[in-house]
Design a protein around this motif. Structure first.
Motif, mmCIF file in Angstrom:
data_model
loop_
_atom_site.group_PDB
_atom_site.id
_atom_site.type_symbol
_atom_site.label_atom_id
_atom_site.label_comp_id
_atom_site.label_asym_id
_atom_site.label_seq_id
_atom_site.Cartn_x
_atom_site.Cartn_y
_atom_site.Cartn_z
ATOM 1 N N ALA A 93 42.656 -12.951 4.896
ATOM 2 C CA ALA A 93 43.597 -13.865 5.742
ATOM 3 C C ALA A 93 44.598 -14.173 4.691
ATOM 4 O O ALA A 93 44.618 -14.135 3.532
ATOM 5 C CB ALA A 93 42.664 -15.213 5.661
ATOM 6 N N LEU A 94 45.870 -14.569 5.377
ATOM 7 C CA LEU A 94 47.104 -14.585 4.835
ATOM 8 C C LEU A 94 47.330 -16.106 4.534
ATOM 9 O O LEU A 94 47.034 -17.158 5.250
ATOM 10 C CB LEU A 94 48.473 -14.127 5.379
ATOM 11 C CG LEU A 94 48.341 -12.470 5.672
ATOM 12 C CD1 LEU A 94 49.364 -12.139 6.513
ATOM 13 C CD2 LEU A 94 48.279 -11.853 4.269
ATOM 14 N N GLY A 95 48.053 -16.694 3.189
ATOM 15 C CA GLY A 95 48.272 -17.830 3.069
ATOM 16 C C GLY A 95 49.351 -18.182 3.937
ATOM 17 O O GLY A 95 50.189 -17.647 4.617
ATOM 18 N N ARG A 96 49.851 -19.584 3.951
ATOM 19 C CA ARG A 96 50.997 -20.029 4.817
ATOM 20 C C ARG A 96 52.222 -19.424 4.279
ATOM 21 O O ARG A 96 52.432 -19.393 3.195
ATOM 22 C CB ARG A 96 51.040 -21.534 4.791
ATOM 23 C CG ARG A 96 52.147 -22.406 5.997
ATOM 24 C CD ARG A 96 51.660 -23.827 5.634
ATOM 25 N NE ARG A 96 52.681 -24.625 6.726
ATOM 26 C CZ ARG A 96 52.667 -25.669 6.826
ATOM 27 N NH1 ARG A 96 52.117 -26.460 5.842
ATOM 28 N NH2 ARG A 96 53.422 -26.144 7.780
ATOM 29 N N HIS A 97 53.126 -19.085 5.287
ATOM 30 C CA HIS A 97 54.367 -18.449 5.202
ATOM 31 C C HIS A 97 54.226 -17.197 4.455
ATOM 32 O O HIS A 97 55.241 -16.705 4.040
ATOM 33 C CB HIS A 97 55.232 -19.328 4.204
ATOM 34 C CG HIS A 97 55.316 -20.898 4.589
ATOM 35 N ND1 HIS A 97 55.720 -21.023 6.131
ATOM 36 C CD2 HIS A 97 55.141 -21.963 4.409
ATOM 37 C CE1 HIS A 97 55.696 -22.508 6.463
ATOM 38 N NE2 HIS A 97 55.311 -22.710 5.348
ATOM 39 N N ILE A 98 53.306 -16.555 4.068
ATOM 40 C CA ILE A 98 53.064 -15.103 3.688
ATOM 41 C C ILE A 98 52.988 -14.045 4.725
ATOM 42 O O ILE A 98 52.091 -14.153 5.653
ATOM 43 C CB ILE A 98 51.701 -15.047 2.744
ATOM 44 C CG1 ILE A 98 52.078 -15.986 1.518
ATOM 45 C CG2 ILE A 98 51.686 -13.669 2.413
ATOM 46 C CD1 ILE A 98 50.688 -16.088 0.802
ATOM 47 N N LYS A 99 53.868 -13.106 4.707
ATOM 48 C CA LYS A 99 53.903 -12.210 5.832
ATOM 49 C C LYS A 99 53.028 -11.130 5.231
ATOM 50 O O LYS A 99 52.886 -10.782 4.121
ATOM 51 C CB LYS A 99 55.323 -11.782 5.942
ATOM 52 C CG LYS A 99 56.145 -12.907 6.605
ATOM 53 C CD LYS A 99 57.562 -12.355 6.994
ATOM 54 C CE LYS A 99 58.447 -13.559 7.467
ATOM 55 N NZ LYS A 99 59.843 -12.907 7.909
ATOM 56 N N PRO A 100 52.542 -10.258 6.095
ATOM 57 C CA PRO A 100 51.817 -8.874 5.805
ATOM 58 C C PRO A 100 52.795 -7.759 5.158
ATOM 59 O O PRO A 100 54.014 -8.020 5.535
ATOM 60 C CB PRO A 100 51.151 -8.301 7.358
ATOM 61 C CG PRO A 100 51.111 -9.478 8.084
ATOM 62 C CD PRO A 100 52.507 -10.307 7.601
#
Length: 430
Positions: A93-100
């Motif tokens: 899961a990615l944190g908020r505003h973090i892009k792959p």
């Protein structure tokens, strides 16, 4: 298929893999032994473990990777052409505003001048071995991340079947599950409006995979991607007629990840063989630059060369190869400039994957954007009548060979990138 697949390229290189290891890439780690996300991947039937991971040679940089699928340990078995970066932080899961990490759909649409809409009503089939139990939910995560339309069983966009068209899915396998994730994500990136049909073969044997190709066509798919390969053998021409001769269907096949050398079924005269490039943003008018994925030292990178067995299709006009030349077209495949993919089955979610397993489903999606092929056509011929509508790749190499165009990029046709990469969809229609 009873005999061991054995590759000879232009009479220059025989038994290039040494025994049963089909595409020996000693620097890469088999998915059969890699510990990913705390879980140990099972070894699939007919597969042999590979040695430990090491930097993967690339046209742009050396990056550490591992192969997703193990080398086959039995004659007639295929391996998927996908590799994963191991130097990129992975996350379920990615944190908020973090892009792959890795290239996403907007990058690919920009690089290849593809429309954001189109392909509605078209179905792209993905043929792979073994089962990915998380295929649909992982696809949902990818598409949600990039704002693509939902593609689910419930809304009729996604369908998964076994090679007989039913729901008795084969045994799951973590390596092929990663391959499946890469495939469905790349179709989504190329053609967000397309439906996706995933056909899972019982095993990585060519006869099972071929039966899955036939099933996809029987179920109405006009575009079928195959991201696997094995060394050539004399029985390939029989497989051509049984599994790949489907007029009116665009069948794409990855050219391989071991540099200069020919794999089957990319060598089939009825398919579009898809090579690979390194893709980077730059300050040019296009905004992107491309070169061959690979190095002159060879051993890794997009596959290419001259088939030992398959006849040359009438539309291929290169003069240094009397039989079928590989590849026809290309797209990004270099893991150093790789793709964002979401894969959670015995894997760690967001990854950066590469290999010509990325370019084959992407090109299948581009064909779908261009529209249904003519009912009696072999769509592999289309780019040859529209070569000017492709980005001609003129730099880089995937090995050393003679004639040199089969492994070194140059103006016009070359082995590693074929006629070039998509510049819109015009090259993929009649």
């Amino acid at each position: 298929m009873s005999s061991l697949r054995k590759s000879t390229v232009d009479g220059q290189r025989a038994d290039r893999t040494g025994g049963l290891a089909r595409r020996g890439v000693p620097a890469l780690l088999s998915a059969a032994t890699l510990v990913i996300g705390g879980l140990i991947a099972a070894v699939p039937a007919g597969a042999a473990p590979a040695p430990a991971a090491a930097p993967h040679a690339s046209g742009s940089a050396a990056v550490p990777t591992h192969r997703l699928c193990a080398e086959p340990a039995k004659p007639g078995y295929m391996a998927c052409n996908a590799v994963a970066r191991t130097d990129v932080k992975q996350s379920l899961a990615l944190g908020r505003h973090i892009k792959p990490s890795g290239l996403g759909p907007a990058d690919l649409q920009s690089a290849y001048k593809l429309p954001k809409t189109g392909g509605s009503g078209q179905t792209v089939a993905i043929v792979d071995a073994n089962d990915d139990p998380n295929a649909e939910k992982d696809l949902a995560t990818y598409r949600k991340q990039y704002g693509l339309p939902e593609c689910t069983t419930a809304n009729g966009c996604f369908k998964k079947v076994d090679q007989n068209g039913g729901t008795k899915y084969p045994a799951p396998d973590s390596g092929w599950a990663g391959e499946i994730s890469l495939d469905v994500d790349m179709v989504s990136a190329a053609c967000p409006q397309c439906h996706i049909l995933l056909v899972e073969a019982n095993s990585a044997n060519m006869d099972d995979l071929g039966a899955a190709v036939n099933r996809a066509v029987t179920m109405g798919a006009k575009f079928v991607s195959n991201s696997y390969g094995g060394s050539e053998e004399s029985a390939d021409t029989t497989s051509d007629a049984k599994y790949f001769k489907h007029p009116g269907v665009a069948i794409t096949v990855s050219s391989g990840d071991s540099g200069y050398g020919v794999e089957y079924p990319a060598a089939s005269q009825y398919v579009t063989a898809v090579g690979g490039t390194s893709l980077k943003k730059d300050s040019s008018t296009r905004g992107w630059s491309e070169s061959v994925w690979g190095t002159k030292a060879g051993g890794e990178g997009a596959g290419s060369g001259c088939s030992q067995y398959d006849a040359k299709p009438s539309w291929q006009k290169d003069t240094g190869c009397a039989k079928r030349a590989v590849a026809d077209v290309a797209a990004v495949a270099d893991p150093a400039t790789g793709l964002a993919v979401y894969d959670s089955y015995q894997a760690s979610g967001w990854n950066v994957y590469g290999g010509t397993s990325a370019s084959s489903p992407f090109i299948a999606g581009v064909y779908a954007l261009a529209g249904a092929p003519g009912s009696s056509d072999t769509p592999a011929s289309y780019p040859y009548t529209h070569a000017s509508a492709l980005n001609d790749i003129t730099s880089g190499a995937n090995g050393s060979c003679s004639p040199s165009y089969l492994c070194t990029a140059g103006k016009g046709y070359d082995g590693p990138t074929g006629l070039g990469t998509p510049n819109g969809t015009a090259a993929f229609t009649k």
